[in-house]
Design a protein around this motif. Structure first.
Motif, PDB file in Angstrom:
ATOM      1  N   ARG A 222      -8.877  12.394 -15.824  1.00 17.87           N
ATOM      2  CA  ARG A 222     -10.258  12.049 -15.538  1.00 17.87           C
ATOM      3  C   ARG A 222     -11.049  11.937 -16.833  1.00 17.87           C
ATOM      4  NH1 ARG A 222      -9.941  10.114 -10.788  1.00 17.87           N
ATOM      5  NH2 ARG A 222     -12.206   9.929 -10.939  1.00 17.87           N
ATOM      6  N   ILE A 223     -12.182  11.236 -16.750  1.00 18.54           N
ATOM      7  CA  ILE A 223     -13.098  11.111 -17.887  1.00 18.54           C
ATOM      8  C   ILE A 223     -14.149  12.202 -17.797  1.00 18.54           C
ATOM      9  CG2 ILE A 223     -14.719   9.597 -19.081  1.00 18.54           C
ATOM     10  CD1 ILE A 223     -13.364   7.235 -17.657  1.00 18.54           C
ATOM     11  N   ASP A 224     -14.336  12.920 -18.876  1.00 20.63           N
ATOM     12  CA  ASP A 224     -15.391  13.937 -18.928  1.00 20.63           C
ATOM     13  C   ASP A 224     -16.653  13.273 -19.460  1.00 20.63           C
ATOM     14  OD1 ASP A 224     -16.877  16.210 -18.980  1.00 20.63           O
ATOM     15  OD2 ASP A 224     -15.915  17.059 -20.766  1.00 20.63           O
ATOM     16  N   TRP A 225     -17.453  12.701 -18.551  1.00 17.62           N
ATOM     17  CA  TRP A 225     -18.623  11.953 -18.976  1.00 17.62           C
ATOM     18  C   TRP A 225     -19.904  12.613 -18.464  1.00 17.62           C
ATOM     19  CZ3 TRP A 225     -21.511   9.430 -15.074  1.00 17.62           C
ATOM     20  CH2 TRP A 225     -20.880   9.321 -13.834  1.00 17.62           C
ATOM     21  N   PRO A 226     -20.996  12.509 -19.226  1.00 12.84           N
ATOM     22  CA  PRO A 226     -22.255  13.169 -18.852  1.00 12.84           C
ATOM     23  C   PRO A 226     -22.928  12.474 -17.673  1.00 12.84           C
ATOM     24  CG  PRO A 226     -22.585  11.840 -20.802  1.00 12.84           C
ATOM     25  CD  PRO A 226     -21.114  11.804 -20.513  1.00 12.84           C
ATOM     26  N   ARG A 227     -23.325  13.250 -16.698  1.00  8.79           N
ATOM     27  CA  ARG A 227     -24.019  12.678 -15.542  1.00  8.79           C
ATOM     28  C   ARG A 227     -25.491  12.409 -15.834  1.00  8.79           C
ATOM     29  NH1 ARG A 227     -18.711  13.085 -14.879  1.00  8.79           N
ATOM     30  NH2 ARG A 227     -18.070  12.854 -12.713  1.00  8.79           N
ATOM     31  N   ASP A 228     -26.028  13.075 -16.802  1.00 12.66           N
ATOM     32  CA  ASP A 228     -27.393  12.786 -17.253  1.00 12.66           C
ATOM     33  C   ASP A 228     -27.340  12.567 -18.768  1.00 12.66           C
ATOM     34  OD1 ASP A 228     -26.703  15.346 -17.859  1.00 12.66           O
ATOM     35  OD2 ASP A 228     -28.669  16.208 -17.457  1.00 12.66           O
ATOM     36  N   SER A 229     -28.063  11.591 -19.251  1.00  6.64           N
ATOM     37  CA  SER A 229     -27.998  11.257 -20.666  1.00  6.64           C
ATOM     38  C   SER A 229     -29.300  10.620 -21.099  1.00  6.64           C
ATOM     39  CB  SER A 229     -26.829  10.296 -20.936  1.00  6.64           C
ATOM     40  OG  SER A 229     -26.978   9.131 -20.153  1.00  6.64           O
ATOM     41  N   SER A 230     -29.418  10.423 -22.400  1.00  4.53           N
ATOM     42  CA  SER A 230     -30.629   9.827 -22.938  1.00  4.53           C
ATOM     43  C   SER A 230     -30.689   8.343 -22.594  1.00  4.53           C
ATOM     44  CB  SER A 230     -30.667  10.017 -24.455  1.00  4.53           C
ATOM     45  OG  SER A 230     -29.557   9.389 -25.056  1.00  4.53           O
ATOM     46  N   GLU A 231     -31.853   7.764 -22.761  1.00  2.00           N
ATOM     47  CA  GLU A 231     -32.049   6.375 -22.379  1.00  2.00           C
ATOM     48  C   GLU A 231     -31.171   5.426 -23.184  1.00  2.00           C
ATOM     49  OE1 GLU A 231     -35.718   3.123 -22.128  1.00  2.00           O
ATOM     50  OE2 GLU A 231     -36.132   5.273 -22.377  1.00  2.00           O
ATOM     51  N   ASP A 232     -30.911   5.744 -24.451  1.00  2.00           N
ATOM     52  CA  ASP A 232     -30.141   4.825 -25.287  1.00  2.00           C
ATOM     53  C   ASP A 232     -28.644   4.853 -24.988  1.00  2.00           C
ATOM     54  OD1 ASP A 232     -29.593   7.300 -26.259  1.00  2.00           O
ATOM     55  OD2 ASP A 232     -30.055   6.843 -28.368  1.00  2.00           O
ATOM     56  N   SER A 233     -28.200   5.760 -24.122  1.00  2.00           N
ATOM     57  CA  SER A 233     -26.776   5.799 -23.775  1.00  2.00           C
ATOM     58  C   SER A 233     -26.531   5.537 -22.287  1.00  2.00           C
ATOM     59  CB  SER A 233     -26.163   7.144 -24.166  1.00  2.00           C
ATOM     60  OG  SER A 233     -26.805   8.212 -23.498  1.00  2.00           O
ATOM     61  N   MET A 234     -27.562   5.086 -21.573  1.00  2.00           N
ATOM     62  CA  MET A 234     -27.412   4.822 -20.144  1.00  2.00           C
ATOM     63  C   MET A 234     -26.374   3.731 -19.865  1.00  2.00           C
ATOM     64  SD  MET A 234     -29.080   6.922 -18.388  1.00  2.00           S
ATOM     65  CE  MET A 234     -28.930   6.093 -16.811  1.00  2.00           C
ATOM     66  N   ASP A 235     -26.300   2.715 -20.734  1.00  2.00           N
ATOM     67  CA  ASP A 235     -25.308   1.657 -20.545  1.00  2.00           C
ATOM     68  C   ASP A 235     -23.899   2.222 -20.616  1.00  2.00           C
ATOM     69  OD1 ASP A 235     -27.229  -0.315 -20.247  1.00  2.00           O
ATOM     70  OD2 ASP A 235     -27.322  -0.724 -22.388  1.00  2.00           O
ATOM     71  N   ALA A 236     -23.689   3.169 -21.514  1.00  2.00           N
ATOM     72  CA  ALA A 236     -22.373   3.794 -21.629  1.00  2.00           C
ATOM     73  C   ALA A 236     -22.032   4.579 -20.369  1.00  2.00           C
ATOM     74  CB  ALA A 236     -22.335   4.706 -22.847  1.00  2.00           C
ATOM     75  N   VAL A 237     -22.988   5.285 -19.813  1.00  2.00           N
ATOM     76  CA  VAL A 237     -22.756   6.055 -18.590  1.00  2.00           C
ATOM     77  C   VAL A 237     -22.346   5.134 -17.448  1.00  2.00           C
ATOM     78  CG1 VAL A 237     -23.853   7.508 -16.843  1.00  2.00           C
ATOM     79  CG2 VAL A 237     -24.276   7.941 -19.273  1.00  2.00           C
ATOM     80  N   ALA A 238     -22.952   3.960 -17.375  1.00  2.00           N
ATOM     81  CA  ALA A 238     -22.582   2.999 -16.329  1.00  2.00           C
ATOM     82  C   ALA A 238     -21.132   2.550 -16.485  1.00  2.00           C
ATOM     83  CB  ALA A 238     -23.528   1.807 -16.385  1.00  2.00           C
ATOM     84  N   VAL A 239     -20.706   2.284 -17.724  1.00  2.00           N
ATOM     85  CA  VAL A 239     -19.317   1.882 -17.973  1.00  2.00           C
ATOM     86  C   VAL A 239     -18.359   3.010 -17.612  1.00  2.00           C
ATOM     87  CG1 VAL A 239     -17.651   1.300 -19.775  1.00  2.00           C
ATOM     88  CG2 VAL A 239     -19.889   0.189 -19.750  1.00  2.00           C
ATOM     89  N   LEU A 240     -18.662   4.228 -18.034  1.00  4.19           N
ATOM     90  CA  LEU A 240     -17.790   5.367 -17.768  1.00  4.19           C
ATOM     91  C   LEU A 240     -17.701   5.659 -16.272  1.00  4.19           C
ATOM     92  CD1 LEU A 240     -18.994   7.630 -20.704  1.00  4.19           C
ATOM     93  CD2 LEU A 240     -16.805   6.429 -20.553  1.00  4.19           C
TER      94      LEU A 240
END
Length: 298
Positions: free
Chosen positions: A133-151
């Motif tokens: 599994r990917i250990d990705w943050p469920r909440d993040s800063s605005e400048d990394s929201m695109d990355a959260v969508a990809v993950l």
């Protein structure tokens, strides 16, 4: 996972001219015939057994390597506690692979030829120690929201992948990629507005695995395993080194390195033509005064 160009160091040993013609060397011909049988098995969807060439005489070994030539795919697998370092290359016959294993001092442990869509070590080793599994943050800063969508998208498609504690095993490998169910998924990072912070988060969450591959067939495709099973990072460059496509692929093996059934069929035919030409040539070039047994070609 890094964004620097991967350099895969292959053999630095100089190529030497074989001492005799391959038509004079039955052991070399026998290797080519066994490879053709293995290609036929692979075309039929069955696994072909790897063929060791480490015990061939120097002449026979050189003749086999010269006859097969160099292909467009290179790969390197880092040494782990369970496995030695490995170098893998595709020959000029698509779907005929050579792989070598090395000890920590650089000594050769194995030298093997294998017909098939992809060599066994590339199926079994890249994700043996990987996370599921990917250990990705469920909440993040605005400048990394695109990355959260990809993950999050990648995490969703990981649920569709078959479970495996040791990666893709040889007895379940996908030999006929044309007829198998396609569970792969790709994300085109080049088409997404990723800022440096978002890209850094993606790379940090995916990590870097022990396998790297290069396909030189169309420009240069650089492929790296991540530390999450079975996710790969692919970068396509043009001849001048400009990045054309940056993507992430969920797949046991990226499709750009797999030999298709048609590839295997073409190589089977080409190898048959080569063997026929060798048979027509016949024994003719024995070094004078030196028997076949002295050459290891008896």
């Amino acid at each position: 996972m890094t964004t620097t160009t991967t350099h895969i160091a292959m053999s630095t040993a100089p190529k030497t001219q074989p001492a005799l013609d391959i038509a004079d060397c039955p052991p070399a011909i026998d290797v080519l015939e066994q490879l053709r049988v293995g290609l036929a098995r692979s075309i039929a969807g069955r696994r072909a057994q790897p063929l060791s060439i480490a015990s061939l005489s120097a002449d026979a070994h050189a003749l086999v390597i010269e006859a097969l030539g160099d292909g467009e795919i290179r790969a390197e697998l880092d040494a782990t506690e369970a496995h030695p370092r490995a170098l893998l290359t595709e020959t000029s016959l698509t779907g005929v692979w050579r792989w070598r294993l090395f000890d920590p001092a650089g000594g050769l442990l194995a030298d093997v030829l294998e017909p098939g869509d992809c060599p066994t070590p590339m199926y079994e080793r890249p994700f043996q120690a990987a996370r599921n599994r990917i250990d990705w943050p469920r909440d993040s800063s605005e400048d990394s929201m695109d990355a959260v969508a990809v993950l999050a998208e990648l995490d969703t498609y990981l649920d569709l992948q078959p479970d495996s504690d040791a990666g893709i095993q040889a007895n379940t490998r996908r030999l006929d990629i044309n007829g198998a169910k396609d569970l792969s998924h790709s994300v085109n990072l080049s088409m997404l507005p990723q800022n440096p912070a978002a890209m850094a988060l993606i790379e940090r969450c995916l990590g870097q695995g022990p396998a790297r591959m290069i396909n030189l067939g169309y420009g240069r495709c650089q492929i790296e395993a991540t530390s999450v099973r079975p996710i790969w990072r692919l970068r396509h460059f043009n001849s001048s080194g400009r990045l054309l496509l940056d993507s992430i692929e969920i797949s046991p093996i990226p499709s750009v390195v797999l030999a298709t059934t048609q590839d295997l069929t073409d190589s089977h035919e080409r190898l048959g033509q080569l063997l026929a030409a060798i048979g027509d040539h016949g024994p003719s070039n024995f070094p004078k005064g030196q028997p076949r047994t002295a050459l290891g070609c008896d």
